[in-house]
Design a protein around this motif. Structure first.
Motif, PDB file in Angstrom:
ATOM      1  N   TYR A 350       0.825  -1.197   0.000  1.00 51.72           N
ATOM      2  CA  TYR A 350       0.000   0.000   0.000  1.00 51.72           C
ATOM      3  C   TYR A 350       0.866   1.255   0.000  1.00 51.72           C
ATOM      4  N   ILE A 351       0.406   2.247  -0.762  1.00 57.63           N
ATOM      5  CA  ILE A 351       1.077   3.541  -0.791  1.00 57.63           C
ATOM      6  C   ILE A 351       0.090   4.545  -0.201  1.00 57.63           C
ATOM      7  N   TRP A 352       0.577   5.283   0.750  1.00 53.13           N
ATOM      8  CA  TRP A 352      -0.252   6.220   1.517  1.00 53.13           C
ATOM      9  C   TRP A 352       0.229   7.606   1.168  1.00 53.13           C
ATOM     10  N   LEU A 353      -0.645   8.420   0.584  1.00 54.67           N
ATOM     11  CA  LEU A 353      -0.167   9.728   0.162  1.00 54.67           C
ATOM     12  C   LEU A 353      -1.005  10.844   0.754  1.00 54.67           C
ATOM     13  N   LYS A 354      -0.363  11.976   0.887  1.00 51.78           N
ATOM     14  CA  LYS A 354      -1.051  13.156   1.397  1.00 51.78           C
ATOM     15  C   LYS A 354      -1.802  13.772   0.211  1.00 51.78           C
ATOM     16  N   THR A 355      -3.070  14.135   0.419  1.00 45.24           N
ATOM     17  CA  THR A 355      -3.815  14.724  -0.693  1.00 45.24           C
ATOM     18  C   THR A 355      -3.252  16.111  -0.995  1.00 45.24           C
ATOM     19  N   PRO A 356      -3.281  16.512  -2.269  1.00 46.89           N
ATOM     20  CA  PRO A 356      -2.737  17.844  -2.600  1.00 46.89           C
ATOM     21  C   PRO A 356      -3.716  18.960  -2.241  1.00 46.89           C
ATOM     22  N   ASN A 357      -3.205  20.127  -2.073  1.00 49.05           N
ATOM     23  CA  ASN A 357      -4.009  21.356  -1.878  1.00 49.05           C
ATOM     24  C   ASN A 357      -5.061  21.239  -0.781  1.00 49.05           C
ATOM     25  N   GLN A 358      -4.699  20.540   0.297  1.00 45.52           N
ATOM     26  CA  GLN A 358      -5.637  20.452   1.436  1.00 45.52           C
ATOM     27  C   GLN A 358      -6.982  19.804   1.087  1.00 45.52           C
ATOM     28  N   MET A 359      -7.037  19.064  -0.019  1.00 49.26           N
ATOM     29  CA  MET A 359      -8.306  18.398  -0.380  1.00 49.26           C
ATOM     30  C   MET A 359      -8.638  17.368   0.690  1.00 49.26           C
ATOM     31  N   THR A 360      -9.939  17.189   0.957  1.00 44.89           N
ATOM     32  CA  THR A 360     -10.298  16.100   1.869  1.00 44.89           C
ATOM     33  C   THR A 360     -10.080  14.785   1.103  1.00 44.89           C
ATOM     34  N   SER A 361     -10.051  13.710   1.849  1.00 47.60           N
ATOM     35  CA  SER A 361      -9.812  12.412   1.223  1.00 47.60           C
ATOM     36  C   SER A 361     -10.892  12.093   0.185  1.00 47.60           C
ATOM     37  N   TRP A 362     -12.168  12.374   0.529  1.00 47.85           N
ATOM     38  CA  TRP A 362     -13.256  12.070  -0.413  1.00 47.85           C
ATOM     39  C   TRP A 362     -13.251  13.023  -1.588  1.00 47.85           C
ATOM     40  N   GLU A 363     -12.839  14.291  -1.394  1.00 48.59           N
ATOM     41  CA  GLU A 363     -12.722  15.210  -2.537  1.00 48.59           C
ATOM     42  C   GLU A 363     -11.677  14.684  -3.514  1.00 48.59           C
ATOM     43  N   PHE A 364     -10.575  14.201  -2.963  1.00 51.57           N
ATOM     44  CA  PHE A 364      -9.516  13.681  -3.823  1.00 51.57           C
ATOM     45  C   PHE A 364      -9.979  12.400  -4.526  1.00 51.57           C
ATOM     46  N   PHE A 365     -10.762  11.598  -3.820  1.00 52.84           N
ATOM     47  CA  PHE A 365     -11.318  10.369  -4.419  1.00 52.84           C
ATOM     48  C   PHE A 365     -12.125  10.736  -5.667  1.00 52.84           C
ATOM     49  N   ASP A 366     -13.041  11.721  -5.524  1.00 55.28           N
ATOM     50  CA  ASP A 366     -13.889  12.127  -6.647  1.00 55.28           C
ATOM     51  C   ASP A 366     -13.054  12.721  -7.782  1.00 55.28           C
ATOM     52  N   TYR A 367     -12.106  13.546  -7.386  1.00 55.26           N
ATOM     53  CA  TYR A 367     -11.238  14.211  -8.359  1.00 55.26           C
ATOM     54  C   TYR A 367     -10.482  13.178  -9.208  1.00 55.26           C
ATOM     55  N   LEU A 368      -9.903  12.197  -8.523  1.00 49.00           N
ATOM     56  CA  LEU A 368      -9.118  11.161  -9.215  1.00 49.00           C
ATOM     57  C   LEU A 368     -10.014  10.294 -10.097  1.00 49.00           C
ATOM     58  N   LEU A 369     -11.193   9.991  -9.586  1.00 44.50           N
ATOM     59  CA  LEU A 369     -12.126   9.158 -10.353  1.00 44.50           C
ATOM     60  C   LEU A 369     -12.576   9.902 -11.616  1.00 44.50           C
ATOM     61  N   GLU A 370     -12.923  11.175 -11.431  1.00 48.37           N
ATOM     62  CA  GLU A 370     -13.478  11.916 -12.572  1.00 48.37           C
ATOM     63  C   GLU A 370     -12.408  12.372 -13.561  1.00 48.37           C
ATOM     64  N   LYS A 371     -11.278  12.825 -13.027  1.00 41.85           N
ATOM     65  CA  LYS A 371     -10.274  13.416 -13.934  1.00 41.85           C
ATOM     66  C   LYS A 371      -9.262  12.392 -14.453  1.00 41.85           C
ATOM     67  N   ALA A 372      -9.042  11.312 -13.706  1.00 43.06           N
ATOM     68  CA  ALA A 372      -8.029  10.346 -14.151  1.00 43.06           C
ATOM     69  C   ALA A 372      -8.609   8.948 -14.295  1.00 43.06           C
ATOM     70  N   ASN A 373      -9.864   8.793 -13.930  1.00 42.99           N
ATOM     71  CA  ASN A 373     -10.511   7.458 -13.961  1.00 42.99           C
ATOM     72  C   ASN A 373      -9.702   6.432 -13.164  1.00 42.99           C
ATOM     73  N   VAL A 374      -9.151   6.895 -12.059  1.00 39.32           N
ATOM     74  CA  VAL A 374      -8.401   5.995 -11.174  1.00 39.32           C
ATOM     75  C   VAL A 374      -9.135   5.928  -9.830  1.00 39.32           C
ATOM     76  N   VAL A 375      -9.294   4.708  -9.329  1.00 40.90           N
ATOM     77  CA  VAL A 375      -9.970   4.528  -8.032  1.00 40.90           C
ATOM     78  C   VAL A 375      -8.922   4.233  -6.959  1.00 40.90           C
ATOM     79  N   GLY A 376      -9.028   4.973  -5.871  1.00 41.99           N
ATOM     80  CA  GLY A 376      -8.195   4.690  -4.700  1.00 41.99           C
ATOM     81  C   GLY A 376      -9.105   4.618  -3.490  1.00 41.99           C
TER      82      GLY A 376
END
Ligand code: MLT
Length: 411
Positions: A350-376
């Motif tokens: 497992y790789i544990w990363l700090k979300t960029p720009n103070q995004m919450t974990s769920w904001e980053f989840f949505d961002y990654l899913l929508e913009k990169a089609n990657v699920v974490g």
């Protein structure tokens, strides 16, 4: 005839306290909704820690032989021994314990259908008023199963904490090493190498937890599902490498992550005979529980498990782990190069990363899913101290891990 509502059948109210659904079910639902709305999106799933490599040759060969045995009257097997076949328990003792200098006997090994079941069921051994301590963030099964067992008090939605649970934050600030809690717990859950942070602690630190538990007459539930991923020599593969662990610790192991059995289902739990609380043998209790509620893991699956311990099987699992660890190194270094703060991935998949720009974990989840089609997996799903963190697994294919990384870097 029951006249009033009070007389009606009542459901277990402790279940009603659980917020929402299980973390990975919530994620699966969200991803499905996105995929349904965007059928052309080529989604790469690095969320749940599910393996992608097929089973190894030794395992497949053993399964074939065992299946044939089941079709022949002279070799057919019915119910398995509820605690596990001797051939598997003995192989476990020899390779996982004796080789590492741990004095564990075959009748201290309890074979099961997987580490998730054992980590959820183990709380049946604890009295109702036991105080449990967990690392925060934490694998949600430990907390949820204790809530179901009526042991966690009330949920504070603002703090995202249960009133009766002792939380031990593991963050970048303390190097992901849990500190001894102020209140003394009765049960301490430790998962090392850690899910979700992918970090671990040296054996010398683990020894301190064993000493602490013995001194305070507490029980450690040690989840070692990821031990095959340890690459550093100062990290213990089993808690029984520490002195005194047999009087305070239960260890849970899995075949899912080292041998790819997530779909086959096999695990085991070690309950030493020296483990005695209230004058009661915990080994005897777990045997009683297994005997009453479990009819043994399937014969063919236990034969597959035995094959993992053959010489060829051991070589194959080293290759399998090596494959996923390539991904871990790739994701870890790729994200670091892209400016992410990253942890884990050295002794764990497992790789544990700090979300960029103070995004919450769920904001980053949505961002990654929508913009990169990657699920974490959002870090906050593992506990409040996981907020602003995010977990990626190394269990994808190398090809997909590379594509996912390129997409994340391009954001
Ligand atoms: C995870 O993603 O945390 C694990 O796959 C869950 C599990 O092993 O049950």
């Amino acid at each position: 005839m029951k006249e009033s509502e009070e007389e009606m059948f009542r459901v277990n109210q402790d279940y009603q306290k659980l917020p929402g659904s299980y973390l990975f079910s919530t994620i699966a639902k969200k991803v499905k909704a996105y995929q349904d709305a965007n059928p052309d999106a080529a989604i790469i799933r690095l969320g749940i820690g599910d393996v992608t490599r097929p089973l190894s040759k030794s395992v497949i060969d053993a399964l074939h032989v065992a299946v044939d045995e089941m079709g022949d009257e002279s070799t057919f097997r019915g119910y398995a021994p509820d605690l596990g076949y001797d051939f598997l328990r003995e192989a476990i003792v020899k390779i996982d314990y004796a080789k590492r200098g741990c004095d564990i006997a075959a009748d201290e090994i309890f074979v099961s259908d997987g580490a998730k079941s054992d980590s959820g069921n183990i709380q049946e051994l604890f009295s109702k008023d036991c105080r449990i301590a967990v690392c925060d963030p934490v694998y949600p099964v430990y907390v949820d199963s204790n809530v179901m067992g009526g042991r966690c008090g009330t949920y504070d939605a603002d703090k995202e904490q249960w009133s009766d649970i002792i939380y031990m934050p593991t963050t970048a600030e303390n190097g992901f090493v849990p500190e001894f809690p102020k209140e003394t717990p009765d049960v301490i859950y430790l998962c090392l190498p850690n899910n979700p942070t992918g970090t671990t602690i040296p054996k010398s630190e683990l020894q301190k937890w064993v000493d602490y538990a013995n001194k305070n007459k507490a029980l450690i539930i040690y989840d070692a599902a990821y031990e095959a991923y340890i690459s550093e020599s100062d990290v213990a593969h089993s808690i029984y490498e520490c002195e005194g662990a047999k009087t305070c610790a239960i260890e849970i192991r899995s075949f899912s992550k080292n041998a790819g059995f997530t779909g086959l289902r096999l695990g085991f739990t070690v309950v030493p005979k020296e483990l005695v609380f209230d004058g009661v043998s915990v080994n005897g209790m777990w045997a009683r529980r297994h005997g009453t509620k479990f009819n043994g893991a399937p014969y063919i699956v236990q034969r597959a498990g035995e094959a993992v311990y053959s010489e060829a099987g051991q070589k194959e699992i080293r290759e399998l782990v090596g494959y996923y660890m390539q991904n871990a190194a790739l994701i870890r270094s790729g994200l670091a190069d892209a400016g992410y703060e990253v942890y884990g991935g050295v002794n764990a998949p497992y790789i544990w990363l700090k979300t960029p720009n103070q995004m919450t974990s769920w904001e980053f989840f949505d961002y990654l899913l929508e913009k990169a089609n990657v699920v974490g997996t959002p870090g906050s799903g593992f506990g409040p101290s996981g907020e602003h963190y995010f977990r990626l697994t190394a269990f994808g294919t190398v090809e997909n891990s590379k594509i996912a990384l390129e997409r994340i870097k391009a954001l």
